[in-house]
Write a protein that holds these residues in place. Sequence first.
Motif, PDB file in Angstrom:
ATOM      1  N   PRO A 153      30.780  28.199  32.400  1.00 13.24           N
ATOM      2  CA  PRO A 153      31.049  29.636  32.611  1.00 13.24           C
ATOM      3  C   PRO A 153      32.432  29.903  33.179  1.00 13.24           C
ATOM      4  O   PRO A 153      32.856  31.060  33.233  1.00 13.24           O
ATOM      5  N   TYR A 154      33.145  28.848  33.602  1.00 11.96           N
ATOM      6  CA  TYR A 154      34.499  29.030  34.120  1.00 11.96           C
ATOM      7  C   TYR A 154      35.409  29.655  33.068  1.00 11.96           C
ATOM      8  O   TYR A 154      36.412  30.291  33.396  1.00 11.96           O
ATOM      9  N   GLU A 155      35.058  29.495  31.797  1.00 13.22           N
ATOM     10  CA  GLU A 155      35.885  30.034  30.726  1.00 13.22           C
ATOM     11  C   GLU A 155      35.808  31.555  30.636  1.00 13.22           C
ATOM     12  O   GLU A 155      36.605  32.180  29.947  1.00 13.22           O
ATOM     13  N   ILE A 156      34.830  32.158  31.315  1.00  8.84           N
ATOM     14  CA  ILE A 156      34.768  33.621  31.367  1.00  8.84           C
ATOM     15  C   ILE A 156      35.942  34.118  32.202  1.00  8.84           C
ATOM     16  O   ILE A 156      36.135  33.687  33.336  1.00  8.84           O
ATOM     17  N   ASN A 157      36.718  35.005  31.651  1.00  8.74           N
ATOM     18  CA  ASN A 157      37.969  35.422  32.277  1.00  8.74           C
ATOM     19  C   ASN A 157      37.760  36.624  33.195  1.00  8.74           C
ATOM     20  O   ASN A 157      37.457  37.729  32.736  1.00  8.74           O
ATOM     21  N   LEU A 158      37.932  36.409  34.496  1.00  9.10           N
ATOM     22  CA  LEU A 158      37.849  37.515  35.448  1.00  9.10           C
ATOM     23  C   LEU A 158      38.907  38.575  35.170  1.00  9.10           C
ATOM     24  O   LEU A 158      38.729  39.747  35.492  1.00  9.10           O
ATOM     25  N   GLY A 159      40.009  38.159  34.564  1.00 10.49           N
ATOM     26  CA  GLY A 159      41.097  39.086  34.288  1.00 10.49           C
ATOM     27  C   GLY A 159      40.755  40.150  33.270  1.00 10.49           C
ATOM     28  O   GLY A 159      41.508  41.120  33.108  1.00 10.49           O
ATOM     29  N   LYS A 160      39.631  39.998  32.571  1.00  9.64           N
ATOM     30  CA  LYS A 160      39.216  41.014  31.611  1.00  9.64           C
ATOM     31  C   LYS A 160      38.636  42.243  32.299  1.00  9.64           C
ATOM     32  O   LYS A 160      38.455  43.287  31.672  1.00  9.64           O
ATOM     33  N   LEU A 161      38.316  42.112  33.584  1.00  8.22           N
ATOM     34  CA  LEU A 161      37.807  43.258  34.327  1.00  8.22           C
ATOM     35  C   LEU A 161      38.941  44.241  34.599  1.00  8.22           C
ATOM     36  O   LEU A 161      40.029  43.841  35.027  1.00  8.22           O
ATOM     37  N   GLU A 162      38.681  45.506  34.360  1.00 11.74           N
ATOM     38  CA  GLU A 162      39.698  46.518  34.601  1.00 11.74           C
ATOM     39  C   GLU A 162      40.036  46.569  36.091  1.00 11.74           C
ATOM     40  O   GLU A 162      39.156  46.699  36.941  1.00 11.74           O
ATOM     41  N   LEU A 164      41.747  44.038  37.616  1.00 10.55           N
ATOM     42  CA  LEU A 164      42.067  42.693  38.096  1.00 10.55           C
ATOM     43  C   LEU A 164      43.225  42.125  37.277  1.00 10.55           C
ATOM     44  O   LEU A 164      43.051  41.731  36.123  1.00 10.55           O
ATOM     45  N   SER A 165      44.386  42.073  37.872  1.00 15.14           N
ATOM     46  CA  SER A 165      45.536  41.455  37.218  1.00 15.14           C
ATOM     47  C   SER A 165      45.420  39.943  37.327  1.00 15.14           C
ATOM     48  O   SER A 165      44.569  39.411  38.054  1.00 15.14           O
ATOM     49  N   GLN A 166      46.279  39.227  36.613  1.00 14.60           N
ATOM     50  CA  GLN A 166      46.234  37.773  36.655  1.00 14.60           C
ATOM     51  C   GLN A 166      46.519  37.252  38.059  1.00 14.60           C
ATOM     52  O   GLN A 166      45.929  36.260  38.495  1.00 14.60           O
ATOM     53  N   GLU A 170      44.064  34.802  40.263  1.00  8.67           N
ATOM     54  CA  GLU A 170      44.504  33.564  40.903  1.00  8.67           C
ATOM     55  C   GLU A 170      44.222  33.597  42.403  1.00  8.67           C
ATOM     56  O   GLU A 170      43.873  32.572  43.003  1.00  8.67           O
ATOM     57  N   ALA A 171      44.351  34.776  43.020  1.00  2.25           N
ATOM     58  CA  ALA A 171      44.054  34.904  44.450  1.00  2.25           C
ATOM     59  C   ALA A 171      42.574  34.683  44.721  1.00  2.25           C
ATOM     60  O   ALA A 171      42.196  34.068  45.728  1.00  2.25           O
ATOM     61  N   ILE A 172      41.715  35.161  43.807  1.00  2.00           N
ATOM     62  CA  ILE A 172      40.271  34.950  43.955  1.00  2.00           C
ATOM     63  C   ILE A 172      39.942  33.464  43.873  1.00  2.00           C
ATOM     64  O   ILE A 172      39.165  32.930  44.676  1.00  2.00           O
ATOM     65  N   LEU A 243      38.092  40.467  51.183  1.00  2.84           N
ATOM     66  CA  LEU A 243      38.917  39.638  52.059  1.00  2.84           C
ATOM     67  C   LEU A 243      40.025  38.927  51.291  1.00  2.84           C
ATOM     68  O   LEU A 243      40.944  38.369  51.893  1.00  2.84           O
ATOM     69  N   VAL A 244      39.936  38.940  49.964  1.00  8.35           N
ATOM     70  CA  VAL A 244      40.952  38.292  49.137  1.00  8.35           C
ATOM     71  C   VAL A 244      42.218  39.150  49.150  1.00  8.35           C
ATOM     72  O   VAL A 244      42.144  40.364  48.930  1.00  8.35           O
ATOM     73  N   PRO A 245      43.377  38.556  49.413  1.00  5.95           N
ATOM     74  CA  PRO A 245      44.621  39.332  49.410  1.00  5.95           C
ATOM     75  C   PRO A 245      44.822  40.062  48.084  1.00  5.95           C
ATOM     76  O   PRO A 245      44.694  39.474  47.013  1.00  5.95           O
ATOM     77  N   GLY A 246      45.092  41.353  48.162  1.00  3.93           N
ATOM     78  CA  GLY A 246      45.320  42.153  46.965  1.00  3.93           C
ATOM     79  C   GLY A 246      44.094  42.886  46.467  1.00  3.93           C
ATOM     80  O   GLY A 246      44.191  43.760  45.610  1.00  3.93           O
ATOM     81  N   ILE A 247      42.903  42.519  46.985  1.00  2.00           N
ATOM     82  CA  ILE A 247      41.667  43.192  46.574  1.00  2.00           C
ATOM     83  C   ILE A 247      41.284  44.176  47.674  1.00  2.00           C
ATOM     84  O   ILE A 247      40.729  43.790  48.705  1.00  2.00           O
ATOM     85  N   GLY A 248      41.579  45.423  47.477  1.00  2.62           N
ATOM     86  CA  GLY A 248      41.250  46.438  48.466  1.00  2.62           C
ATOM     87  C   GLY A 248      39.997  47.204  48.095  1.00  2.62           C
ATOM     88  O   GLY A 248      39.283  46.866  47.142  1.00  2.62           O
ATOM     89  N   GLU A 249      39.728  48.251  48.846  1.00  4.24           N
ATOM     90  CA  GLU A 249      38.527  49.052  48.621  1.00  4.24           C
ATOM     91  C   GLU A 249      38.554  49.701  47.242  1.00  4.24           C
ATOM     92  O   GLU A 249      37.525  49.781  46.561  1.00  4.24           O
ATOM     93  N   LYS A 250      39.721  50.149  46.813  1.00  2.14           N
ATOM     94  CA  LYS A 250      39.832  50.818  45.517  1.00  2.14           C
ATOM     95  C   LYS A 250      39.503  49.863  44.374  1.00  2.14           C
ATOM     96  O   LYS A 250      38.731  50.199  43.464  1.00  2.14           O
ATOM     97  N   THR A 251      40.070  48.662  44.412  1.00  3.25           N
ATOM     98  CA  THR A 251      39.786  47.670  43.370  1.00  3.25           C
ATOM     99  C   THR A 251      38.322  47.255  43.401  1.00  3.25           C
ATOM    100  O   THR A 251      37.677  47.114  42.356  1.00  3.25           O
ATOM    101  N   PHE A 252      37.791  47.061  44.600  1.00  8.45           N
ATOM    102  CA  PHE A 252      36.388  46.657  44.738  1.00  8.45           C
ATOM    103  C   PHE A 252      35.459  47.694  44.116  1.00  8.45           C
ATOM    104  O   PHE A 252      34.510  47.343  43.402  1.00  8.45           O
TER     105      PHE A 252
END
Length: 345
Positions: A153-162, A164-166, A170-172, A243-252
């Motif tokens: 399942p690692y091949e599933i790309n988190l970056g496809k989520l609106e 989440l930039s690359q 990588e920060a996640i 808690l991940v740098p760059g992931i704020g309340e809006k992105t969450f």
Amino acid sequence: MKLGTVEKGSHSAYKVRRMYLFSGNEGQMALILVLLVLGISAVVGVSFLYRMRLEVKAVKSFGDSLRADYLAQAGIERAIATLKNDTNEYDDLYEEWAQDFKESLGEGRYYLASNPHGESTKEDKEKVGIFDEASKINLNMAGAGHSTQGWTPYEINLGKLEGLSQSKVEAILKYRYGPDGAPGVRGKDDDKDREALESDGIDNDGDGAIDEPGEGVDEPDEFRPDSPYGDDNPFETLEEIRLVPGIGEKTFNRIRDYITIYSYDKNVNKKGALRTNINTASPDEISRALQRGGLAPDRAHQLAVNIVDFRDPDSYPTEYQGKCGIEKTPYINEVMPFFTSSVSA
């Protein structure tokens, strides 16, 4: 006489004045004592009333919490019963478990909602829901989408989520893998599969090289959320991603309905037994697995030898239970479920 009169008069006046002054002090002291007693009584009375009011509130609060607890348990039991009655082999959003409903029990009520994260209302605080977590992206298993082998399942790309930039992806992963930045312990074959992955003919790490030296070390499958190796740091709640740098309340809030930490495939069947790995299993193991899935023995035997011959590097057909496998050719697909061949005795 005059002097005596004056003396007597003065003495009498003195005595009268002393008696008067003494009587005045007693009255003042009595008044002070009365006021003091009244003040103490008032304080005690107010304190008593305040404590009684607190007791009433505490009793009411306890009763409300007890009712809320039983109401929550009723909702959970209803959800469990709904899921137990879901006996088919598939899931879709038109089934009973995905439909909204509400029930009232005495002074309380609960809602079963398919989307409690939608538009916020007062009733949302009373909603519970059943969700198809398997349809969401698992934060502990998905990756950056570099590999395309269909291996994990690692091949599933988190970056496809609106949202989440690359760089956020990588920060996640960096947060998930801990300070050393690698699954498990950096440079160590944590799950002891290096030998197998260096010779299975698959680009397991998706780097464009097949069976290169060290394949199997620091691989994504060495990240185990249930029993992490080394300094790995799996997400324990969805909210932890903030808690991940760059992931704020809006992105969450933008991705929360599409992510989960529960849909982790433990590679077991419904009975809890380990699934059959067709990359390493023998023809007998593959055939028995196919038969458990409903295939007839004759067809299962043929498919088993075809699968083994498809994966092995030699050019010799595999024989099992009178069936002969088909080796690779440039003209036909090796997995041929309706093709049969016999080996003469």
